[in-house]
Design a protein around this motif. Structure first.
Motif, short mmCIF file in Angstrom:
data_model
loop_
_atom_site.label_atom_id
_atom_site.label_comp_id
_atom_site.label_asym_id
_atom_site.label_seq_id
_atom_site.Cartn_x
_atom_site.Cartn_y
_atom_site.Cartn_z
N TYR A 191 1.00 -1.00 -0.10
CA TYR A 191 0.00 -0.05 0.08
C TYR A 191 0.78 1.43 0.07
N SER A 192 1.92 1.25 0.75
CA SER A 192 2.72 2.60 1.16
C SER A 192 3.51 2.67 -0.17
N ASP A 193 4.27 1.35 -0.74
CA ASP A 193 4.91 1.68 -1.97
C ASP A 193 3.89 2.32 -3.13
N MET A 194 2.87 1.94 -3.42
CA MET A 194 1.92 2.31 -4.24
C MET A 194 1.60 3.90 -4.11
N GLN A 195 1.44 4.15 -2.96
CA GLN A 195 1.13 5.69 -2.65
C GLN A 195 2.33 6.48 -2.89
N LEU A 196 3.54 6.19 -2.66
CA LEU A 196 4.73 6.83 -2.80
C LEU A 196 4.91 7.21 -4.26
N ILE A 197 4.82 6.07 -5.00
CA ILE A 197 4.90 6.19 -6.50
C ILE A 197 3.80 7.23 -7.11
N ALA A 258 -9.54 5.09 -5.40
CA ALA A 258 -8.93 3.92 -5.34
C ALA A 258 -9.70 2.88 -4.37
N GLY A 259 -9.78 1.58 -4.90
CA GLY A 259 -10.05 0.62 -3.92
C GLY A 259 -9.33 -0.29 -3.21
N GLN A 260 -9.84 -0.93 -2.15
CA GLN A 260 -8.91 -1.79 -1.14
C GLN A 260 -9.50 -2.91 -0.82
N LYS A 261 -9.18 -4.15 -0.36
CA LYS A 261 -9.90 -5.16 0.17
C LYS A 261 -9.57 -5.22 1.67
N GLY A 262 -8.90 -4.07 2.35
CA GLY A 262 -8.55 -4.22 3.83
C GLY A 262 -7.40 -4.78 4.37
N THR A 263 -6.51 -5.39 3.50
CA THR A 263 -5.30 -5.90 4.22
C THR A 263 -4.43 -4.59 4.56
N GLY A 264 -4.45 -3.53 4.10
CA GLY A 264 -3.77 -2.31 4.58
C GLY A 264 -4.00 -2.06 5.84
N LYS A 265 -5.42 -1.90 5.91
CA LYS A 265 -5.97 -1.56 7.25
C LYS A 265 -5.55 -2.44 8.51
N TRP A 266 -5.72 -3.75 8.01
CA TRP A 266 -5.51 -4.65 8.94
C TRP A 266 -3.93 -4.45 9.66
N THR A 267 -2.96 -4.07 8.72
CA THR A 267 -1.53 -4.04 9.08
C THR A 267 -1.42 -2.75 10.06
N VAL A 268 -2.25 -1.55 9.75
CA VAL A 268 -2.45 -0.45 10.69
C VAL A 268 -2.95 -0.69 11.92
N GLN A 269 -4.11 -1.35 11.79
CA GLN A 269 -4.61 -1.91 13.32
C GLN A 269 -3.62 -2.88 14.17
N LEU A 270 -2.93 -3.60 13.53
CA LEU A 270 -2.11 -4.51 14.27
C LEU A 270 -0.93 -3.62 14.75
N ILE A 281 2.73 3.78 6.11
CA ILE A 281 1.95 2.80 5.62
C ILE A 281 0.35 3.30 5.85
N ALA A 282 0.31 3.87 7.33
CA ALA A 282 -1.09 4.50 7.57
C ALA A 282 -1.78 5.55 6.71
N GLU A 283 -0.55 6.47 6.28
CA GLU A 283 -1.13 7.41 5.39
C GLU A 283 -1.72 7.01 4.12
N ALA A 284 -0.94 5.58 3.65
CA ALA A 284 -1.42 5.13 2.21
C ALA A 284 -2.71 4.67 2.40
N VAL A 285 -3.22 3.99 3.65
CA VAL A 285 -4.47 3.63 3.88
C VAL A 285 -5.51 4.76 3.81
N PHE A 286 -5.20 5.72 4.55
CA PHE A 286 -6.01 6.90 4.51
C PHE A 286 -6.15 7.78 3.21
N ALA A 287 -5.11 7.76 2.35
CA ALA A 287 -5.11 8.29 1.18
C ALA A 287 -6.12 7.55 0.15
N ARG A 288 -6.24 6.27 0.21
CA ARG A 288 -7.06 5.47 -0.25
C ARG A 288 -8.59 5.73 -0.12
#
Length: 468
Positions: A191-197, A258-270, A281-288
């Motif tokens: 998620y993060s890598d895609m957002q940075l790009i 952008a869509g998402q299936k939730g796995t990035g959100k899981w990482t932030v919650q963990l 990583i959290a900002e990438a989720v929020f950006a989506r």
């Protein structure tokens, strides 16, 4: 009929491709899908002439397999996994191996392993990365759970996995839900890598005025250097694709929600549960998430104003500034992911091997990148390395990139371009490198309004002050 070496449950795209991959490595396969029609379609099309046989019930699937039976589930995470396990249990025997290759929550995986352990069945929760293409040609595999079970399927998994320099991109990750936890972190970094790009793309397009052709050339060039990675490679390819309906670059015709299936959100919650900072990583989720509010953003764009887009410097040099900012931010993103895995390993006593994790991510998976060679080397050289930012080689890269990194962010913010990923990566770097962060004021505030106490620099113990 001769018994087959492994069974696959689930014949959506990933399950089909995993089955074909296994068979192509010389292993015989039995397949089952809840919908009989999908099984028949697969057998009559893609599986024709191959050592793959159908099963039309779970009992038939189990009876088709050699002992100890080895079964690989490629089904939707959550209740479908539990339902399948419950349906399989009456037909399984002690010593059989059951693999969950979906994106399951690691805590669910641990519950399932304990349940099946009582029946003497080996359970493996395994992260699988690489998408449909990786599943067919060689994914990165992250098996965790029963070590004894892993030994029984190791040859098959090593055969199926991607291969880099003669080494399979597969290794035993750790007990319990370790495999699925590491896959969650992988997805967070993705998620993060895609957002940075994406942020680099916005700066190049909106500040430098690059069109799709320029962007294709730039990302192709970047993919030959330190930024070489699967995501940079496909980004370059995306920019050269034209829309057959309009003749325009296809990227310009795609809605930016952008869509998402939730796995990035899981990482932030963990990370929140473990108290580990992974802001990029959290900002990438929020950006989506904010991208999904497209209608509101369109409305706001006609009401809210910002600075004009302009660039007065040397375009060529600024392009390289953006490249260096992206490279430095990427290091910080991976550092956050490995930071999270370090703390999880300590909390859950998994004994994760970061060098091995970096090694198996070098091929097959979505975040495969040249950077992972440096990360593997960092942890092999210093197994007790606290944070990747402290590795001598990576630290030098960050130091060299700092001027360009800060210049890029300044220009983006002056131009009103949102760069939450790049900015949070730099803030993470600056926070980690500073001895003082101003948290002493926060502690004073907490003690003022809630008597939460504080510690002192010059004395041991806990203190409280009557501030009024």
């Amino acid at each position: 009929m001769e018994k087959k070496e492994i069974g696959v449950i689930g014949l959506a795209v990933m399950g089909e491709n995993i089955s074909l991959n296994i068979e192509s490595r010389g292993f015989s396969v039995a397949v089952y899908n809840l919908e009989k029609e999908m099984t028949e379609d697969f057998i009559n099309s893609k599986a024709q002439g191959k050592s793959i046989v159908p099963a039309y019930s779970l009992e038939e699937l189990v009876n088709t397999l050699k002992r100890p039976r080895k079964i690989w589930m490629m089904i939707k995470a959550g209740s479908p996994v539990d339902q399948t396990i419950d349906a399989l249990l009456p037909y399984l025997d002690k010593g059989d191996v059951l693999i969950d290759g979906g994106n399951s929550d690691f805590r669910d995986t641990e519950k399932r392993e304990m349940k099946l352990e009582k029946h003497g069945i080996h359970y493996i929760g395994m992260g699988v990365s690489g998408g449909a293409k990786g599943a067919l040609n060689g994914p990165s595999l992250m098996p965790g759970g029963s070590r004894e079970g892993y030994k029984l399927v190791e040859q098959i998994l090593n055969g199926v996995a991607a291969n880099v320099n003669g080494e399979p991109c597969c290794t035993y990750i750790g007990p319990g839900g370790a495999g699925h936890f590491v896959k969650a972190v992988h997805n967070g970094i993705e998620y993060s890598d895609m957002q940075l790009i994406t942020e680099a793309y916005m700066i190049l397009e909106q500040v430098l005025g690059m069109d799709a052709s320029d962007l294709h050339k730039t990302f192709s060039e970047w993919n030959k250097g330190d930024l070489e990675s699967y995501l940079i490679e496909i980004t370059a390819e995306i920019f050269k694709k034209n829309d057959p309906d309009t003749g325009k670059p296809l990227i310009d015709m795609i809605l930016d929600a952008a869509g998402q299936k939730g796995t990035g959100k899981w990482t932030v919650q963990l990370a929140l549960d473990l108290g580990v900072p992974i802001p990029t990583i959290a900002e990438a989720v929020f950006a989506r998430i904010i991208s999904s509010f497209k209608e509101e953003r369109v409305k706001a764009s006609s009401i809210l104003t910002g600075p004009p887009l302009q660039h007065n410097g040397n375009s060529k040099s600024f392009k390289y500034d953006v490249r260096d900012a992206l490279s430095a931010s990427k290091i910080c993103s991976y550092a956050q992911g490995f930071f999270l895995m370090r703390e999880a390993s300590r909390e859950y006593e998994w004994d994760l091997n970061p060098a091995e994790i970096a090694r198996i991510w070098r091929g097959g998976c979505i975040i495969r990148a040249r950077l992972l060679d440096k990360i593997q080397h960092a942890f092999k050289s210093l197994p007790d390395l606290d944070n990747l930012l402290l590795d001598p080689q990576l630290r030098k890269s960050l130091e060299n990139s700092q001027p360009a990194w800060r210049k890029t962010l300044t220009k983006a913010m002056e131009s009103g371009i949102p760069v939450p990923g790049l900015a949070s990566a730099l803030s993470f770097f600056d926070s980690y490198r500073r001895e003082q962060l101003g948290a002493n004021l926060i502690q004073a505030q907490r003690d003022f309004f809630g008597a939460h106490t504080y510690q002192r620099k010059d004395k041991d113990g806990v203190f409280h002050t009557e501030w009024e």
